[in-house]
Design a protein around this motif. Sequence first.
Motif, PDB file in Angstrom:
ATOM      1  N   ALA A   1       0.835  -1.205   0.000  1.00  0.00           N
ATOM      2  CA  ALA A   1       0.000   0.000   0.000  1.00  0.00           C
ATOM      3  C   ALA A   1       0.869   1.255   0.000  1.00  0.00           C
ATOM      4  O   ALA A   1       0.834   2.057   0.938  1.00  0.00           O
ATOM      5  CB  ALA A   1      -0.928  -0.018   1.218  1.00  0.00           C
ATOM      6  N   PRO A   2       1.659   1.477  -1.033  1.00  0.00           N
ATOM      7  CA  PRO A   2       2.556   2.639  -1.053  1.00  0.00           C
ATOM      8  C   PRO A   2       1.833   3.974  -1.032  1.00  0.00           C
ATOM      9  O   PRO A   2       2.357   4.955  -0.505  1.00  0.00           O
ATOM     10  CB  PRO A   2       3.343   2.446  -2.358  1.00  0.00           C
ATOM     11  CG  PRO A   2       2.468   1.581  -3.215  1.00  0.00           C
ATOM     12  CD  PRO A   2       1.758   0.661  -2.269  1.00  0.00           C
ATOM     13  N   SER A   3       0.632   4.012  -1.568  1.00  0.00           N
ATOM     14  CA  SER A   3      -0.105   5.286  -1.625  1.00  0.00           C
ATOM     15  C   SER A   3      -0.574   5.733  -0.246  1.00  0.00           C
ATOM     16  O   SER A   3      -0.905   6.909  -0.052  1.00  0.00           O
ATOM     17  CB  SER A   3      -1.311   5.150  -2.555  1.00  0.00           C
ATOM     18  OG  SER A   3      -2.226   4.180  -2.075  1.00  0.00           O
ATOM     19  N   LEU A   4      -0.595   4.812   0.710  1.00  0.00           N
ATOM     20  CA  LEU A   4      -1.062   5.133   2.068  1.00  0.00           C
ATOM     21  C   LEU A   4       0.095   5.319   3.050  1.00  0.00           C
ATOM     22  O   LEU A   4      -0.125   5.418   4.262  1.00  0.00           O
ATOM     23  CB  LEU A   4      -1.985   4.024   2.572  1.00  0.00           C
ATOM     24  CG  LEU A   4      -3.230   3.726   1.730  1.00  0.00           C
ATOM     25  CD1 LEU A   4      -3.996   2.551   2.326  1.00  0.00           C
ATOM     26  CD2 LEU A   4      -4.119   4.962   1.654  1.00  0.00           C
ATOM     27  N   ALA A   5       1.323   5.354   2.534  1.00  0.00           N
ATOM     28  CA  ALA A   5       2.503   5.341   3.390  1.00  0.00           C
ATOM     29  C   ALA A   5       2.501   6.440   4.439  1.00  0.00           C
ATOM     30  O   ALA A   5       2.788   6.192   5.622  1.00  0.00           O
ATOM     31  CB  ALA A   5       3.765   5.456   2.520  1.00  0.00           C
ATOM     32  N   PHE A   6       2.156   7.678   4.032  1.00  0.00           N
ATOM     33  CA  PHE A   6       2.257   8.806   4.949  1.00  0.00           C
ATOM     34  C   PHE A   6       0.936   9.088   5.671  1.00  0.00           C
ATOM     35  O   PHE A   6       0.849  10.050   6.433  1.00  0.00           O
ATOM     36  CB  PHE A   6       2.730  10.048   4.185  1.00  0.00           C
ATOM     37  CG  PHE A   6       4.072   9.858   3.544  1.00  0.00           C
ATOM     38  CD1 PHE A   6       5.232  10.042   4.275  1.00  0.00           C
ATOM     39  CD2 PHE A   6       4.184   9.456   2.209  1.00  0.00           C
ATOM     40  CE1 PHE A   6       6.481   9.854   3.689  1.00  0.00           C
ATOM     41  CE2 PHE A   6       5.420   9.266   1.622  1.00  0.00           C
ATOM     42  CZ  PHE A   6       6.574   9.467   2.364  1.00  0.00           C
TER      43      PHE A   6
END
Length: 487
Positions: free
Chosen positions: A170-175
């Motif tokens: 889930a790279p888009s939710l990293a931050f």
Amino acid sequence: MSEEELLKKMDSNVANRVYWSLTLLATIGGFLFGYDTADIGTALDLIPYHLSAFALGYLVAGASLGAAIGAILAGPLTDRYGRKSILIVDALIYAIGAVVSALTVNADVLLVARTFIGLAVGADSAIATAYIAEYAPKGKRGSLEMLQEWMITFAQTVSYIIGFAILFMAPSLAFNYDWRIILGLAAIPAVVGLVFRTRMPESPRWLMVKGKTERLRQTLSYLRINVSEDEVERISREVRNEENRPKFSPGVKRAFVVAGLWMMFQQITGINIPFYYGPKIFAPMFGSGSGLSSVTDGILATLIISATQTLIVLAAIKYVDSIGRRGLGKVGYLGMALFMAIGGVSALLLKGTAEVAGLIVSFIGFMIFFGLGVGGIGWTIQGEYFPTHVRGTMASLLAFINWMSNFALIEVFPAWYHTVGLGEVMFTFAGLSFLAWVIFLFLLPETKGMSVEEINSMFESMSRKEEKENYATSDLNKGEGKGERNQ
């Protein structure tokens, strides 16, 4: 059966599945200890709050400060209320701290949550190996206690695997959410530990000291040691008759100095720098140092280093009761000094891929020697060096030294690193490791194959011998002084 006969029976028992299962429960806290001190390294570059250099250092080191407080509080509490009850409370604190970390609304709440988790880390590090030492057969006590170190390193590796996997999926939710999941997942093993620790027996040696006969008989039965009710009563009376023994005898003080120095040096030589700051150190070396890809590359590099130590501690578990504490300890600090020096050279003289490769090799070598001869040895001697009636208190003081040393180093590292550079820092760690090797070459005794009572007697004998030598030297000096005046 007398007290001495029972202790001999406990020490000569076979370390079967019952002992390993019980030790696994005792070291669940070690797993949480490892996960909760490594997950912040994974999440550090993802947390969206603006942090000053001091706040950044405290976010990483706050758990260590809480651990120092937890260790001091745990000592008198565990000597009064028992090992089991404090271990149960630890698991509850771990669970609450993980949930609050995941649901935090701002940086201040997160800093408080990390400090709260530290209370459990400190208490658990003070009690777990002391608890194990009080039921473990002497021939396998080192291996059983060393499981605590393995659980710590295994959990640190698991933390990096989980962090890498979550960011990959889930790279888009990293931050936004990934870092919360990484921190919050620690609640799962904490709840498991909370449930299963309620089923653990209390320490048999602690029950003997406190004269709790019925519970002592139940614990001995759990350990497959059959003792009649009359025998338990007689043993408890014998132990209570010894209550006038001094708490802090010369032998106890000597043991505390040796173990305290070990705990300090195992931290200030830099072991937790790659675990806490590894991803942050390595991330800028991959590409521009910005963006998610460099973060995940930094986590992967740290994972490789962490996995190495997890594997090498298995070798330490196998050999600590055959080669011995001193045998492994002699090579540990010397190897650490060598590989930290290699890292210093790599950071100062190499660039690009060569620098990254040199640093990874340096940290891996450092981890191998730490895992083999330093980390597990520290927790082992912490649990076995002291008599039962002060073991909890002394173990907590040693854990306090460990965590205050850890806190001081982890707190100052960001500013130190940015001021002088990684190479100079690593050369300092190399020098400290070599100094530790020299000190323990003279101070560390061998305790393999000895019961905890025999270890206590050894330290008392060493103290008495030292006192006699000091008196003899003093008398000789006085005699020489009189002779000079008479001339």
